[in-house]
Write a protein that holds these residues in place. Structure first.
Motif, PDB file in Angstrom:
ATOM      1  N   LEU A 168       0.825  -1.207   0.000  1.00 45.38           N
ATOM      2  CA  LEU A 168       0.000   0.000   0.000  1.00 45.38           C
ATOM      3  C   LEU A 168       0.862   1.261   0.000  1.00 45.38           C
ATOM      4  CD1 LEU A 168      -2.749  -0.988   2.602  1.00 45.38           C
ATOM      5  CD2 LEU A 168      -2.983  -0.920   0.114  1.00 45.38           C
ATOM      6  N   PHE A 169       2.123   1.108   0.431  1.00 44.93           N
ATOM      7  CA  PHE A 169       3.007   2.268   0.541  1.00 44.93           C
ATOM      8  C   PHE A 169       4.065   2.289  -0.563  1.00 44.93           C
ATOM      9  CE2 PHE A 169       1.243   1.273   4.654  1.00 44.93           C
ATOM     10  CZ  PHE A 169       0.705   2.495   5.026  1.00 44.93           C
ATOM     11  N   HIS A 170       3.905   1.425  -1.577  1.00 47.06           N
ATOM     12  CA  HIS A 170       4.775   1.517  -2.738  1.00 47.06           C
ATOM     13  C   HIS A 170       4.424   2.763  -3.540  1.00 47.06           C
ATOM     14  CE1 HIS A 170       5.951  -3.031  -2.843  1.00 47.06           C
ATOM     15  NE2 HIS A 170       6.390  -2.393  -1.785  1.00 47.06           N
ATOM     16  N   ARG A 173      -7.456  -5.696  -0.376  1.00 44.75           N
ATOM     17  CA  ARG A 173      -8.633  -4.862  -0.106  1.00 44.75           C
ATOM     18  C   ARG A 173      -8.844  -4.639   1.387  1.00 44.75           C
ATOM     19  NH1 ARG A 173     -12.636  -7.158  -3.494  1.00 44.75           N
ATOM     20  NH2 ARG A 173     -11.816  -5.752  -5.093  1.00 44.75           N
ATOM     21  N   ALA A 174      -8.816  -5.727   2.167  1.00 49.32           N
ATOM     22  CA  ALA A 174      -9.054  -5.584   3.608  1.00 49.32           C
ATOM     23  C   ALA A 174      -7.938  -4.783   4.275  1.00 49.32           C
ATOM     24  CB  ALA A 174      -9.188  -6.960   4.271  1.00 49.32           C
ATOM     25  N   SER A 175      -6.696  -4.967   3.812  1.00 51.89           N
ATOM     26  CA  SER A 175      -5.591  -4.187   4.371  1.00 51.89           C
ATOM     27  C   SER A 175      -5.754  -2.697   4.055  1.00 51.89           C
ATOM     28  CB  SER A 175      -4.250  -4.681   3.814  1.00 51.89           C
ATOM     29  OG  SER A 175      -3.950  -5.967   4.308  1.00 51.89           O
ATOM     30  N   ALA A 176      -6.185  -2.387   2.822  1.00 52.28           N
ATOM     31  CA  ALA A 176      -6.407  -0.996   2.448  1.00 52.28           C
ATOM     32  C   ALA A 176      -7.530  -0.378   3.284  1.00 52.28           C
ATOM     33  CB  ALA A 176      -6.751  -0.901   0.960  1.00 52.28           C
ATOM     34  N   LEU A 177      -8.609  -1.142   3.482  1.00 50.51           N
ATOM     35  CA  LEU A 177      -9.700  -0.657   4.313  1.00 50.51           C
ATOM     36  C   LEU A 177      -9.268  -0.506   5.766  1.00 50.51           C
ATOM     37  CD1 LEU A 177     -12.546  -2.790   2.733  1.00 50.51           C
ATOM     38  CD2 LEU A 177     -12.504  -0.292   2.832  1.00 50.51           C
ATOM     39  N   GLY A 178      -8.476  -1.474   6.236  1.00 54.30           N
ATOM     40  CA  GLY A 178      -7.991  -1.403   7.609  1.00 54.30           C
ATOM     41  C   GLY A 178      -7.121  -0.177   7.828  1.00 54.30           C
ATOM     42  N   TRP A 179      -6.260   0.138   6.839  1.00 53.62           N
ATOM     43  CA  TRP A 179      -5.414   1.334   6.947  1.00 53.62           C
ATOM     44  C   TRP A 179      -6.270   2.598   6.970  1.00 53.62           C
ATOM     45  CZ3 TRP A 179      -1.160   4.032   7.846  1.00 53.62           C
ATOM     46  CH2 TRP A 179      -1.047   5.296   7.287  1.00 53.62           C
ATOM     47  N   ALA A 180      -7.182   2.717   5.987  1.00 50.21           N
ATOM     48  CA  ALA A 180      -7.993   3.932   5.898  1.00 50.21           C
ATOM     49  C   ALA A 180      -8.847   4.124   7.148  1.00 50.21           C
ATOM     50  CB  ALA A 180      -8.888   3.870   4.659  1.00 50.21           C
ATOM     51  N   LEU A 181      -9.484   3.049   7.591  1.00 51.68           N
ATOM     52  CA  LEU A 181     -10.324   3.147   8.782  1.00 51.68           C
ATOM     53  C   LEU A 181      -9.478   3.342  10.038  1.00 51.68           C
ATOM     54  CD1 LEU A 181     -12.926   0.382   7.910  1.00 51.68           C
ATOM     55  CD2 LEU A 181     -13.386   2.828   8.122  1.00 51.68           C
TER      56      LEU A 181
END
Length: 430
Positions: A224-226, A353-361
């Motif tokens: 996600l941080f690339h 997807r879940a990691s991206a949602l977890g980061w945003a939330l």
């Protein structure tokens, strides 16, 4: 089935969070506790601090352990802790128990969104996600209605105890009927199980396999941080900060703010009811528009609507207009965050997807923590209830600007390439 079970889970997730704002007038009057607005706002933030930890942890765990397992654990955890909250003998212990309950509350949300988006028809992902996440506002409506019925005669403890209902209602149903993510099964080499789910739920398994293949080497949360995702990752996190500051600031303090403005308890709680009813109706319509016109323009517009309505709420206007503004503010606060969640989900491929949602939330939970604290500080300062609304209008405007800057995502490119390939294939056949 997936949407229904995730919806029920989010109903009680929303109830357990919003019930604190519904119970606020009773908590401030609890004998021997001597709670003031600032300390009550701090306790309101503890559950949200727990959600920060839970969302960040669960977002990564679900990509490793599976969505279903994390959902079941989260439901059990937050329901049991709500029983403890209802029995808390001191304000300090209530704050601790609210923090611990927040771990489970934050943990279920990324999985619920990821499962809903995966099992929804591709052209209706935003709409299905909105229907599912409207459960949050249904929980808010339930909290306001029960507060109107129970708070004057019984106080805040029964309201907290009702938060344990999922143990006997939602958990058995989820254990029996909630499927695992087919994308997760494919990633673990459990192809036969994924094929069974695809046949049962009408999933496009080849599309899931293409998503997985396209994300090979990029499925870890660190991706996600690339460079190709960093900008979107940071912008979504900042937009969620703004969105959740609005959600929890308003849901925690709106009844008390309206009491400060001179409304009686019943009318003040009615404003909370209207806020969440507006969120339900507005979000479903806005998400259908997002499926048709794109997530970005609709989400930006919703943030701008929130800004305008908060300015209206700060002014001495007719009661009817006030209720309309509160209802539209429900779309602009709760509804906007649902749109942000859906935007994150459709922009990222299934493996992350879940990691991206977890980061945003998770980043958003920092805003959620600030929201109740901010409302408490303003009320404690005695500078006027209207300054709460001025303060909440600023992050609403910032949210619109942040979403406007989000670049196109990898999942959108994959989806467009698949559509182009299908169109070319059909033309060749013709």
């Amino acid at each position: 089935m997936v949407v229904a079970l995730c919806f029920l889970t989010i109903v009680f997730d929303g109830y357990d969070l919003i019930v604190y704002g519904s119970a606020m007038p009773s908590l401030l009057a609890e004998p021997g506790w001597n709670l003031g607005p600032a300390s009550a706002g701090a306790i309101g933030s503890y559950a949200l601090a727990g959600m920060l930890v839970g969302a960040l942890g669960a977002g990564a765990l679900t990509d490793r352990l599976g969505r279903r397992s994390v959902m079941l654990l989260g439901i059990t955890w937050f329901s049991a802790l709500m029983v403890g909250c209802s029995l808390a003998p001191t304000s300090g212990l209530l704050g601790l128990l609210r923090f611990l309950a927040g771990l489970g509350l934050g943990g279920v949300i990324p999985s619920a969104i990821a499962l809903t988006v995966e099992y929804a028809p591709k052209a209706r992902r935003q709409l299905y996600n909105a229907i599912m996440f409207a459960g949050y506002s249904v929980g808010g409506v339930l909290a306001a209605l029960l507060a109107l019925l129970l708070l004057p005669g019984y106080g805040w403890r029964p309201l907290m105890a009702i938060g344990a209902v999922p143990l006997v209602v939602v958990l058995p149903l989820a254990w029996r009927f909630l499927p695992e993510s087919a994308g997760f099964l494919l990633a673990r080499g459990r192809v036969a199980e994924a094929e069974v789910l695809a046949a049962q739920y009408g999933l496009d398994l080849p599309a899931l396999q293409r998503e997985r293949a396209a994300a090979v080497g990029r499925s870890r949360p660190a991706t996600l941080f690339h460079r190709d995702r960093l900008r979107a990752t940071l912008l979504f996190g900042a937009a969620s900060f703004c969105g959740l500051l609005l959600v929890y600031g308003l849901n925690t303090w709106l009844p008390q703010i309206m009491r400060e403005a001179g409304y009686p308890l019943g009318s003040a709680l009615t404003f909370l009811l209207v806020l969440n009813l507006g969120a339900i109706a507005g979000t479903v319509v806005a998400s259908a528009l997002a499926d048709r016109y794109g997530s970005k323009p609709v989400t930006v517009s919703a943030f701008l609507l929130a800004t305008a309505c908060l300015v209206v709420l700060s002014q001495p206007v007719d009661t009817t207009l006030l209720f309309v503004a509160v209802g539209v503010a429900g779309l602009g606060s709760v509804g906007t965050q649902i749109l942000v969640n859906g935007y994150v989900a459709v922009q990222h491929p299934a493996p992350v997807r879940a990691s991206a949602l977890g980061w945003a939330l998770g980043m958003g939970r920092a805003g959620a923590i600030v929201g109740p604290l901010f409302g408490g500080w303003v009320l404690a300062a005695g500078i006027g209830f209207e300054w709460n609304f001025y303060g909440f209008a600023v992050p609403a405007l910032c949210g619109a600007l942040l979403i406007a800057l989000v670049p196109r995502g990898p999942a959108e490119d994959i989806a467009e390439q698949a559509e182009q390939a299908e169109s070319t294939k059909q033309e060749s056949v013709a």
